[in-house]
Structure formats: structure tokens, C-alpha cells
Write a protein that holds these residues in place. Sequence first.
Motif, mmCIF file in Angstrom:
data_model
loop_
_atom_site.group_PDB
_atom_site.id
_atom_site.type_symbol
_atom_site.label_atom_id
_atom_site.label_comp_id
_atom_site.label_asym_id
_atom_site.label_seq_id
_atom_site.Cartn_x
_atom_site.Cartn_y
_atom_site.Cartn_z
ATOM 1 N N LYS A 90 98.822 21.883 -25.038
ATOM 2 C CA LYS A 90 99.479 22.072 -23.746
ATOM 3 C C LYS A 90 98.838 21.177 -22.710
ATOM 4 O O LYS A 90 97.601 21.054 -22.670
ATOM 5 N N PRO A 91 99.641 20.574 -21.819
ATOM 6 C CA PRO A 91 101.107 20.515 -21.869
ATOM 7 C C PRO A 91 101.576 19.349 -22.740
ATOM 8 O O PRO A 91 101.018 18.269 -22.694
ATOM 9 N N ARG A 92 102.624 19.563 -23.524
ATOM 10 C CA ARG A 92 103.148 18.524 -24.409
ATOM 11 C C ARG A 92 104.673 18.507 -24.359
ATOM 12 O O ARG A 92 105.311 19.557 -24.281
ATOM 13 N N LEU A 93 105.215 17.282 -24.423
ATOM 14 C CA LEU A 93 106.651 17.133 -24.620
ATOM 15 C C LEU A 93 106.953 17.240 -26.111
ATOM 16 O O LEU A 93 106.049 17.165 -26.954
ATOM 17 N N LEU A 94 108.230 17.416 -26.449
ATOM 18 C CA LEU A 94 108.597 17.638 -27.853
ATOM 19 C C LEU A 94 108.141 16.499 -28.753
ATOM 20 O O LEU A 94 107.601 16.726 -29.842
ATOM 21 N N TRP A 95 108.336 15.237 -28.318
ATOM 22 C CA TRP A 95 107.984 14.101 -29.169
ATOM 23 C C TRP A 95 106.481 13.964 -29.365
ATOM 24 O O TRP A 95 106.019 13.345 -30.323
ATOM 25 N N GLU A 96 105.695 14.552 -28.461
ATOM 26 C CA GLU A 96 104.241 14.426 -28.561
ATOM 27 C C GLU A 96 103.663 15.191 -29.739
ATOM 28 O O GLU A 96 102.591 14.830 -30.244
ATOM 29 N N PHE A 97 104.346 16.225 -30.190
ATOM 30 C CA PHE A 97 103.830 16.987 -31.331
ATOM 31 C C PHE A 97 103.787 16.119 -32.590
ATOM 32 O O PHE A 97 102.851 16.204 -33.382
ATOM 33 N N SER A 104 96.180 12.304 -35.448
ATOM 34 C CA SER A 104 95.107 13.030 -36.126
ATOM 35 C C SER A 104 94.860 12.446 -37.515
ATOM 36 O O SER A 104 93.718 12.220 -37.920
ATOM 37 N N TRP A 105 95.946 12.183 -38.261
ATOM 38 C CA TRP A 105 95.791 11.591 -39.592
ATOM 39 C C TRP A 105 95.276 10.150 -39.508
ATOM 40 O O TRP A 105 94.539 9.695 -40.392
ATOM 41 N N SER A 106 95.635 9.442 -38.446
ATOM 42 C CA SER A 106 95.176 8.057 -38.314
ATOM 43 C C SER A 106 93.672 7.976 -38.095
ATOM 44 O O SER A 106 93.042 6.981 -38.466
ATOM 45 N N THR A 107 93.073 9.018 -37.516
ATOM 46 C CA THR A 107 91.618 9.012 -37.359
ATOM 47 C C THR A 107 90.929 9.033 -38.722
ATOM 48 O O THR A 107 89.903 8.377 -38.924
ATOM 49 N N LEU A 108 91.497 9.775 -39.672
ATOM 50 C CA LEU A 108 90.934 9.799 -41.028
ATOM 51 C C LEU A 108 91.117 8.436 -41.702
ATOM 52 O O LEU A 108 90.202 7.940 -42.389
ATOM 53 N N TRP A 237 94.270 21.419 -35.356
ATOM 54 C CA TRP A 237 95.335 22.047 -34.564
ATOM 55 C C TRP A 237 96.516 21.096 -34.351
ATOM 56 O O TRP A 237 97.666 21.509 -34.276
ATOM 57 N N ALA A 238 96.208 19.769 -34.276
ATOM 58 C CA ALA A 238 97.278 18.786 -34.086
ATOM 59 C C ALA A 238 98.088 18.603 -35.374
ATOM 60 O O ALA A 238 99.305 18.435 -35.325
ATOM 61 N N ARG A 239 97.428 18.640 -36.515
ATOM 62 C CA ARG A 239 98.124 18.457 -37.798
ATOM 63 C C ARG A 239 98.996 19.649 -38.148
ATOM 64 O O ARG A 239 99.952 19.525 -38.911
ATOM 65 N N HIS A 240 98.655 20.817 -37.605
ATOM 66 C CA HIS A 240 99.435 22.023 -37.886
ATOM 67 C C HIS A 240 100.298 22.432 -36.697
ATOM 68 O O HIS A 240 100.794 23.569 -36.644
ATOM 69 N N SER A 241 100.462 21.508 -35.750
ATOM 70 C CA SER A 241 101.240 21.847 -34.560
ATOM 71 C C SER A 241 102.725 21.917 -34.887
ATOM 72 O O SER A 241 103.222 21.235 -35.764
ATOM 73 N N GLU A 242 103.421 22.750 -34.167
ATOM 74 C CA GLU A 242 104.878 22.919 -34.336
ATOM 75 C C GLU A 242 105.531 22.701 -32.982
ATOM 76 O O GLU A 242 105.086 23.202 -31.944
ATOM 77 N N SER A 243 106.627 21.938 -32.989
ATOM 78 C CA SER A 243 107.318 21.638 -31.740
ATOM 79 C C SER A 243 108.131 22.798 -31.203
ATOM 80 O O SER A 243 108.586 22.788 -30.083
ATOM 81 N N ASN A 244 108.364 23.741 -32.073
ATOM 82 C CA ASN A 244 109.131 24.885 -31.594
ATOM 83 C C ASN A 244 108.218 25.946 -30.998
ATOM 84 O O ASN A 244 108.637 27.034 -30.762
#
Length: 244
Positions: A90-97, A104-108, A237-244
Motif C-alpha cells: 500500500k498504496p499500489r495501483l493494479l498494474w504495480e502488483f 522481487s524475482w529479478s533481485t534473485l 510479500w511481493a511475490r505472493h501479492s494479489e491485485s484483487n
Amino acid sequence: NLGNKKFSKIHNLQVNDELKLFNLSVYRSVALIHWIGYGLLVFGFLDIFFLLISPSWVTPGWFLLVLEQHVAFVPVVLLGFVLAFFGELKPRLLWEFFVIRWLSWSTLILSVIFLILIPSGIYSTIQVIDQTGQSIEQKGQYDLARLEAVQRKLFETRSISDLKILSQVVGVAGIQDKNLKQEINQKIESQKRTIKANIKSKITSTQLRSFKKIFKLSIGALLASLAHFLLWKNTSWARHSESN
């Protein structure tokens, strides 16, 4: 008492309004921080991309250059990631999820890339050392061959006039004619020893400078890999985030 209650109620409403305004300003500030983070990441990734598609990859020192540039961009990229992940969901727009999940995956991925670049950079450094050493050796051998040609001509020369010409070539002056040939030969031998010593000195200096550089870059790449791995680990938390 009634007046005090009324004043207290008005005061509470003012405090609530101020809190709402403060929360709104924080919301806007966090959104701005995210955009700054995205901008820094785009800048860093574009620079890395143009480096990777550079035609200089065929040169021996390309992997060393890639490692050096990647390590140089680490502060910018890390700051971009930290700002992009700030505030978590928070706060995030839909496309940000989708974006933060990918980030997050790119850091790995970057963590693994930095580890791979360490041995590649070491191999590239060895190539550069060999290439530079050969260049120094060739230049030294050319100078030695030139002196040896003068020396051969010296042994074949009998006239004083020719000896004086050779003395000017090797830098011998103010010597009597009877000792001129010997002095010229000693001067040539001295220059040959100097050239041989310079070859060894330059090669050793180049090796030491290159090894110090790759050691510094390897430590930087290792720390960068660790930092990106910790980012990946702490952004589940970013890898398991949901836009809904």
C-alpha cells in the motif's frame, strides 16, 4: 460542562481532519517514492542492457568490463529496488502488483548473475594480463632487436666516421677515438639490460594492478549478490501479492 463537551467535539473533528490530510499526504508521498524507484530501475536496467548488446563482447576484457559496470550500477539499482518496495502493498495501483512481483524475482536473478560474473571476470582478467604482457614483450623485443642490429653493425665497422655515427645513435659522446668502439658496445649492453628489466617491471606492475582490481570488483560483486538475495528473501510479500 456542555460548552466543554462541544469544544472537545470540535477539537476532535479538527484532529481527525488533520489526520486525514496527513494520511493523504503520506499516501501521495509513498506513491511518488515508488515512481522514483521505478525510474532509477529503468535507468539502471537500460544501461546494463546497452552494455550487454555492445559489440565489444568479442574483446578479451569484455567480462571484466561487464563486471565493473554492474558493480558501478549497484547503488543506483539497489536504491531503486528499496524505493519501489517501500510501503509494501500500500498504496499500489493494479498494474504495480505485477511489477513488484517481477521485481522481487529479478533481485534473485541479479544475485545469481553477480555470482556468475565473479569467475568470468577473473578469467577475463587473466586474458587481459596475457594480452598486455604479450604487447609489452613485443615492444621490448623490437627495441632489443634494434639495438642488436646496431651492435652487429658496430662489430663490422672499421672506420672512425662510422663509429661516430653509431655513437650518436646510442648516445655516446666525448669519448676518444681509440676507446669509442668499446664504449659504444658497453652503452648498447647497458641499454639492453635496461630494456629487459623494464619488460619484467611493466609486466609485474600490470599483473599486480589487474589482480588488485579484480579482487576489489569480486568483493563488490559478492556483496551485491548478497544484498540482492536479501532483498529477494525479504520481499516474499511481493511475490505472493494479489491485485484483487
